[in-house]
Scaffold this motif. Structure first.
Motif, PDB file in Angstrom:
ATOM      1  N   ASP A  59       0.820  -1.210   0.000  1.00 30.68           N
ATOM      2  CA  ASP A  59       0.000   0.000   0.000  1.00 30.68           C
ATOM      3  C   ASP A  59       0.857   1.264   0.000  1.00 30.68           C
ATOM      4  O   ASP A  59       0.718   2.134   0.867  1.00 30.68           O
ATOM      5  CB  ASP A  59      -0.939  -0.008   1.206  1.00 30.68           C
ATOM      6  CG  ASP A  59      -2.067   0.998   1.055  1.00 30.68           C
ATOM      7  OD1 ASP A  59      -2.163   1.627  -0.017  1.00 30.68           O
ATOM      8  OD2 ASP A  59      -2.846   1.147   2.009  1.00 30.68           O
ATOM      9  N   THR A  60       1.732   1.380  -0.968  1.00 26.67           N
ATOM     10  CA  THR A  60       2.558   2.568  -1.150  1.00 26.67           C
ATOM     11  C   THR A  60       2.581   2.935  -2.630  1.00 26.67           C
ATOM     12  O   THR A  60       2.492   2.058  -3.498  1.00 26.67           O
ATOM     13  CB  THR A  60       4.003   2.340  -0.677  1.00 26.67           C
ATOM     14  OG1 THR A  60       4.622   1.356  -1.528  1.00 26.67           O
ATOM     15  CG2 THR A  60       4.041   1.872   0.771  1.00 26.67           C
ATOM     16  N   SER A  61       2.714   4.210  -2.909  1.00 31.92           N
ATOM     17  CA  SER A  61       2.725   4.661  -4.306  1.00 31.92           C
ATOM     18  C   SER A  61       3.910   4.084  -5.065  1.00 31.92           C
ATOM     19  O   SER A  61       3.814   3.792  -6.267  1.00 31.92           O
ATOM     20  CB  SER A  61       2.750   6.189  -4.358  1.00 31.92           C
ATOM     21  OG  SER A  61       1.542   6.724  -3.852  1.00 31.92           O
ATOM     22  N   VAL A  64       3.020   0.468  -6.034  1.00 33.55           N
ATOM     23  CA  VAL A  64       1.969   0.466  -7.039  1.00 33.55           C
ATOM     24  C   VAL A  64       2.527   0.917  -8.389  1.00 33.55           C
ATOM     25  O   VAL A  64       2.211   0.331  -9.434  1.00 33.55           O
ATOM     26  CB  VAL A  64       0.802   1.371  -6.607  1.00 33.55           C
ATOM     27  CG1 VAL A  64      -0.218   1.493  -7.730  1.00 33.55           C
ATOM     28  CG2 VAL A  64       0.134   0.810  -5.349  1.00 33.55           C
ATOM     29  N   SER A  65       3.368   1.935  -8.390  1.00 29.72           N
ATOM     30  CA  SER A  65       3.969   2.401  -9.632  1.00 29.72           C
ATOM     31  C   SER A  65       4.816   1.303 -10.279  1.00 29.72           C
ATOM     32  O   SER A  65       4.795   1.124 -11.504  1.00 29.72           O
ATOM     33  CB  SER A  65       4.829   3.646  -9.367  1.00 29.72           C
ATOM     34  OG  SER A  65       5.386   4.135 -10.565  1.00 29.72           O
ATOM     35  N   MET A  72       1.461   4.451 -13.148  1.00 23.56           N
ATOM     36  CA  MET A  72       0.460   4.755 -12.134  1.00 23.56           C
ATOM     37  C   MET A  72      -0.156   6.141 -12.327  1.00 23.56           C
ATOM     38  O   MET A  72      -1.379   6.285 -12.405  1.00 23.56           O
ATOM     39  CB  MET A  72       1.055   4.650 -10.736  1.00 23.56           C
ATOM     40  CG  MET A  72       0.068   4.972  -9.612  1.00 23.56           C
ATOM     41  SD  MET A  72       0.845   5.058  -7.977  1.00 23.56           S
ATOM     42  CE  MET A  72       1.828   6.563  -8.150  1.00 23.56           C
ATOM     43  N   ASN A  73       0.671   7.181 -12.390  1.00 20.77           N
ATOM     44  CA  ASN A  73       0.138   8.539 -12.487  1.00 20.77           C
ATOM     45  C   ASN A  73      -0.646   8.737 -13.781  1.00 20.77           C
ATOM     46  O   ASN A  73      -1.694   9.399 -13.797  1.00 20.77           O
ATOM     47  CB  ASN A  73       1.274   9.558 -12.388  1.00 20.77           C
ATOM     48  CG  ASN A  73       1.866   9.634 -10.999  1.00 20.77           C
ATOM     49  OD1 ASN A  73       1.205   9.333 -10.005  1.00 20.77           O
ATOM     50  ND2 ASN A  73       3.134  10.024 -10.909  1.00 20.77           N
ATOM     51  N   TYR A  96      -4.802   0.423  -3.393  1.00 22.72           N
ATOM     52  CA  TYR A  96      -3.517   0.731  -2.785  1.00 22.72           C
ATOM     53  C   TYR A  96      -2.936   2.012  -3.386  1.00 22.72           C
ATOM     54  O   TYR A  96      -3.185   2.352  -4.539  1.00 22.72           O
ATOM     55  CB  TYR A  96      -2.538  -0.419  -2.994  1.00 22.72           C
ATOM     56  CG  TYR A  96      -2.783  -1.613  -2.099  1.00 22.72           C
ATOM     57  CD1 TYR A  96      -3.425  -1.474  -0.872  1.00 22.72           C
ATOM     58  CD2 TYR A  96      -2.349  -2.880  -2.469  1.00 22.72           C
ATOM     59  CE1 TYR A  96      -3.627  -2.558  -0.045  1.00 22.72           C
ATOM     60  CE2 TYR A  96      -2.551  -3.974  -1.636  1.00 22.72           C
ATOM     61  CZ  TYR A  96      -3.198  -3.807  -0.435  1.00 22.72           C
ATOM     62  OH  TYR A  96      -3.410  -4.885   0.395  1.00 22.72           O
ATOM     63  N   GLY A  97      -2.137   2.700  -2.567  1.00 22.43           N
ATOM     64  CA  GLY A  97      -1.529   3.945  -3.027  1.00 22.43           C
ATOM     65  C   GLY A  97      -2.425   5.139  -2.754  1.00 22.43           C
ATOM     66  O   GLY A  97      -3.317   5.106  -1.905  1.00 22.43           O
ATOM     67  N   SER A  98      -2.196   6.220  -3.496  1.00 22.04           N
ATOM     68  CA  SER A  98      -2.843   7.507  -3.238  1.00 22.04           C
ATOM     69  C   SER A  98      -4.062   7.772  -4.108  1.00 22.04           C
ATOM     70  O   SER A  98      -4.559   8.896  -4.160  1.00 22.04           O
ATOM     71  CB  SER A  98      -1.822   8.638  -3.457  1.00 22.04           C
ATOM     72  OG  SER A  98      -1.317   8.609  -4.787  1.00 22.04           O
ATOM     73  N   LYS A 129      -6.474   7.213   5.047  1.00 23.69           N
ATOM     74  CA  LYS A 129      -5.951   8.035   3.952  1.00 23.69           C
ATOM     75  C   LYS A 129      -6.835   9.247   3.667  1.00 23.69           C
ATOM     76  O   LYS A 129      -6.355  10.258   3.146  1.00 23.69           O
ATOM     77  CB  LYS A 129      -5.855   7.207   2.666  1.00 23.69           C
ATOM     78  CG  LYS A 129      -4.880   6.065   2.710  1.00 23.69           C
ATOM     79  CD  LYS A 129      -4.986   5.273   1.402  1.00 23.69           C
ATOM     80  CE  LYS A 129      -4.199   3.985   1.471  1.00 23.69           C
ATOM     81  NZ  LYS A 129      -4.355   3.183   0.231  1.00 23.69           N
TER      82      LYS A 129
END
Length: 255
Positions: A59-61, A64-65, A72-73, A96-98, A129
């Motif tokens: 669960d971190t950007s 995930v990237s 991701m972005n 997961y992520g932002s 979050k």
């Protein structure tokens, strides 16, 4: 990215009326409201979603990237671009992520984000979050279960590839039915990469070993999972990214 959603015991879905003045994301989880985890989720995805140590790592950007090969972005922006400030939007699974925080920010001012899931640890993590976003609400619901309200939009981000075929059909119908006339249901997920894509052999192995329900999206159109009456009530468009490995499908409900 997300987790499969199966039928769960009836759970009261928290209200998210468009004129609600306060939508705190960090409401406590009631033990009685925690749904049963489906068997295939335990069998296939326990390591990724139900084991706290792994969940915290994934669960971190950054992770995930990496999983999305640096896209991701780009893929998040592709989904967010379909929505506007002031809209009410459903996110039918924790991510997961932002992702959720960015989507909540996109809907400000005046909009609302409603995130739902079946796993208690995922709901709690998503609520943490979104504590800085009073326009958001996180609660329990099954993505395949009919909603008790409708939305200006639905953003289904990397969920379909993690559910069996029958659940794909039920989820697509549920989300389309929850979209108001003039609104959009947006699916961002895997797709069949070009035959010459250098990552194609790797992804096929990954899907077969870790994501057994994903390979179907390389063969089937997302629209094909919708019942005919619902599919015909929408206009459909699709874009692909990164050599066809990913797709965005937008279904816009006719007024």
């Amino acid at each position: 990215m997300n987790k499969p959603h199966a039928v769960v015991p009836d759970v009261a879905l928290e209200s998210l009326d468009k004129d609600d003045p306060d939508l705190p994301a960090s409401r406590p989880v009631s033990v009685q409201s925690v749904p049963e985890i489906p068997e295939y989720l335990r069998k296939v995805y326990t390591w990724a979603y139900l084991t706290p140590a792994y969940s915290r790592y994934l669960d971190t950007s950054l992770v995930v990237s990496a999983i999305l090969w640096g896209n991701m972005n780009r893929l998040m922006r592709a989904g967010f671009s379909e929505f506007e400030p002031g809209q009410s939007v459903l996110q039918p699974a924790c991510v997961y992520g932002s992702f959720s925080a960015h989507l909540a920010a996109r809907l400000q001012p005046g909009g609302h984000l409603h995130v739902t899931d079946v796993a208690a640890n995922q709901v709690e993590a998503c609520r943490a979050k979104l504590t800085d976003y009073p326009n958001s609400l996180v609660g329990f619901a099954d993505a395949a279960h009919p909603r008790d309200r409708d939305y200006d939009g639905v953003c289904c981000f990397f969920l379909l590839h993690e559910v069996p075929e029958d659940y794909k059909r039920r989820i697509v119908d549920s989300l389309l039915a929850a979209t108001r006339p003039g609104g959009k249901t947006v699916f961002v997920d895997y797709h069949g990469p070009h035959w010459a894509h250098p990552l194609r052999p790797i992804m096929i192995v990954v899907w077969r070993l870790l994501e057994p329900y994903a390979i179907a999206l390389s063969k089937n159109e997302i629209r094909s999972y919708a019942s005919k009456d619902l599919a015909d009530a929408f206009t459909w468009r699709k874009e692909t990214y990164f050599g066809g490995l990913y797709q965005k499908v937008v279904a816009e409900r006719r007024p």
